[in-house]
Scaffold this motif. Structure first.
Motif, PDB file in Angstrom:
ATOM      1  N   LEU A   1       2.242  -1.675  -5.458  1.00 53.82           N
ATOM      2  CA  LEU A   1       2.153  -1.707  -3.998  1.00 53.82           C
ATOM      3  C   LEU A   1       3.548  -1.473  -3.431  1.00 53.82           C
ATOM      4  O   LEU A   1       4.548  -1.965  -3.960  1.00 53.82           O
ATOM      5  N   CYS A   2       3.612  -0.718  -2.332  1.00 53.08           N
ATOM      6  CA  CYS A   2       4.881  -0.526  -1.641  1.00 53.08           C
ATOM      7  C   CYS A   2       4.623  -0.349  -0.151  1.00 53.08           C
ATOM      8  O   CYS A   2       3.515   0.013   0.269  1.00 53.08           O
TER       9      CYS A   2
ATOM     10  N   ASN B   1       3.008   1.419   6.980  1.00 53.02           N
ATOM     11  CA  ASN B   1       1.971   1.730   5.995  1.00 53.02           C
ATOM     12  C   ASN B   1       2.140   0.921   4.716  1.00 53.02           C
ATOM     13  O   ASN B   1       3.248   0.581   4.317  1.00 53.02           O
ATOM     14  N   VAL B   2       1.000   0.637   4.077  1.00 56.59           N
ATOM     15  CA  VAL B   2       0.957  -0.024   2.777  1.00 56.59           C
ATOM     16  C   VAL B   2       0.266   0.929   1.811  1.00 56.59           C
ATOM     17  O   VAL B   2      -0.839   1.411   2.091  1.00 56.59           O
ATOM     18  N   TYR B   3       0.902   1.215   0.691  1.00 55.88           N
ATOM     19  CA  TYR B   3       0.314   2.076  -0.332  1.00 55.88           C
ATOM     20  C   TYR B   3       0.096   1.263  -1.602  1.00 55.88           C
ATOM     21  O   TYR B   3       0.941   0.449  -1.982  1.00 55.88           O
ATOM     22  N   TYR B   4      -1.051   1.500  -2.252  1.00 58.51           N
ATOM     23  CA  TYR B   4      -1.318   0.756  -3.481  1.00 58.51           C
ATOM     24  C   TYR B   4      -2.056   1.643  -4.468  1.00 58.51           C
ATOM     25  O   TYR B   4      -2.832   2.517  -4.103  1.00 58.51           O
ATOM     26  N   THR B   5      -1.762   1.429  -5.760  1.00 59.41           N
ATOM     27  CA  THR B   5      -2.221   2.323  -6.816  1.00 59.41           C
ATOM     28  C   THR B   5      -3.390   1.720  -7.580  1.00 59.41           C
ATOM     29  O   THR B   5      -3.526   0.501  -7.696  1.00 59.41           O
TER      30      THR B   5
ATOM     31  N   VAL C   1      -4.129   6.821  -5.198  1.00 57.54           N
ATOM     32  CA  VAL C   1      -3.266   5.990  -4.369  1.00 57.54           C
ATOM     33  C   VAL C   1      -3.953   5.841  -3.017  1.00 57.54           C
ATOM     34  O   VAL C   1      -4.304   6.842  -2.375  1.00 57.54           O
ATOM     35  N   PHE C   2      -4.178   4.595  -2.610  1.00 53.50           N
ATOM     36  CA  PHE C   2      -4.766   4.309  -1.310  1.00 53.50           C
ATOM     37  C   PHE C   2      -3.674   3.962  -0.309  1.00 53.50           C
ATOM     38  O   PHE C   2      -2.581   3.519  -0.682  1.00 53.50           O
TER      39      PHE C   2
END
Length: 347
Positions: A236-237, A242-246, A252-253
């Motif tokens: 997660l980053c 925005n929040v991105y998570y794998t 990647v969402f």
């Protein structure tokens, strides 16, 4: 020699030290872990994620930053103010802190210290104040070491969130922190308790006092599942709002920090793991299955599918972080400028 000329020399000295010593465009480095080889490597990048070429072909290749002393390094984070690389090494049951030293286009590390021990931490994050957060998946906890503890060498963490008391903590994985919140993914039962969860970061009392609206303050202090679209997530980053998570495979969402529908940003990866924002516009994603690091424009206002680009091949890529080198140039160059200017004035 006029007195005015003599008097102006100290003014030149002070202005040069204050102005020329600040580097507005420091070197920027991509740092990646390879757990199976027990190493961490780096390459120099520039704004936009393209390779910073300095005239030699090796500038496009990863260079070993830490080649020994680690067992199975996974999650990475950079404490930018103190210029420290944080490394979660679950097989060693430690989180390490390495001083980062940049010189031109190269990066090196100093002697490490132990930030935390007796913890199977796979992911680590740091806020803007230097407080360190990490997840311990087997213990089902999210923990914190304050900046003051880190400076004093106190490696005893406080439990921020415990899965025995909170259903929203379910084998926590990757995490990130901003001025108000901690964000984490769950590796079990995400569709029930939250694939991504947002909660108060625990250290932000001062920041919360700045929020005058009571309803907004109450909202900031709530523990909120932001998405429930996946049972298991990894990295997660954060990138601006925005929040991105794998996911374990391919995807990647992306979601908004304050909540939104989850959007598939890309489904063209193999086994994405860690991700990191460079502070400008680029998000890097380590693809362990493909043995590479990819990048995409992560500062979008409206989340949507994006084009991804391969940044570099790197076997067993897992954790990823970005470090901006020293923003203060060497004072020797400033002193040389002062001497030259003074010589002109005094002739």
């Amino acid at each position: 020699m006029a007195l005015r000329q003599v008097a102006i020399v100290p003014l030149i000295l002070s202005s040069c030290v204050l102005g020329a010593a600040f580097n507005a465009n420091p070197a920027k480095f991509l740092i990646v872990s390879a757990p199976r080889e027990g190493k961490i490597s780096y390459m120099r990048v520039q704004r936009g994620g393209s390779i910073k070429r300095v005239g030699t072909p090796t500038d496009s290749e990863m260079k070993v930053l830490i080649g020994s002393g680690l067992v199975h390094p996974q999650g990475l984070a950079v404490e930018q103010v103190r210029q420290q690389l944080l490394v979660a090494d679950p097989d060693a049951q430690k989180i390490w802190s390495y001083p980062l030293i940049s010189s031109g286009g190269t990066l090196s590390v100093g002697s490490p210290t132990v930030l935390a021990e007796n913890t199977e931490a796979r992911w680590v994050a740091v806020d803007g104040s230097g407080n360190i957060f990490f997840s311990d998946e087997p213990r089902n906890q999210i923990l914190k070491i304050t900046r003051e503890q880190a400076l004093l060498g106190n490696s005893t963490p406080a439990v921020v969130y415990d899965g025995t008391a909170l259903t929203q903590v379910s084998s926590p994985g990757g995490l990130a922190v901003d001025s108000f919140h901690a964000f984490w993914v769950n590796k079990q039962s995400g569709t029930q308790v939250g694939s991504v969860v947002r909660g108060p970061a625990g250290q932000t009392g001062r920041a919360l006092l700045q929020v005058q609206d009571q309803q907004q303050n109450a909202q900031l202090q709530r523990i909120v599942p932001l998405s429930k679209n996946s049972d298991k997530s990894y990295g997660l980053c954060l990138a601006m709002n925005n929040v991105y998570y794998t996911q374990p495979e391919s995807i990647v969402f992306g979601i908004k920090k304050m909540g939104s529908e989850a959007v598939t940003v890309t489904n063209r990866l193999k086994n994405p793991r860690g991700c990191a924002w460079d502070g400008d516009g680029t998000v890097y994603v380590a693809d362990r299955g493909a043995g590479a690091v990819y990048s995409f424009a992560g500062n979008m206002r409206e989340l949507s599918a994006v084009q991804i680009s391969k940044t570099v091949d790197f076997e067993d890529a897992f954790g990823v972080a970005v470090f901006s080198g020293a923003r203060m140039v060497g004072l020797s160059s400033v002193a040389a400028l002062v001497v030259a200017l003074a010589a002109v004035l005094l002739t």
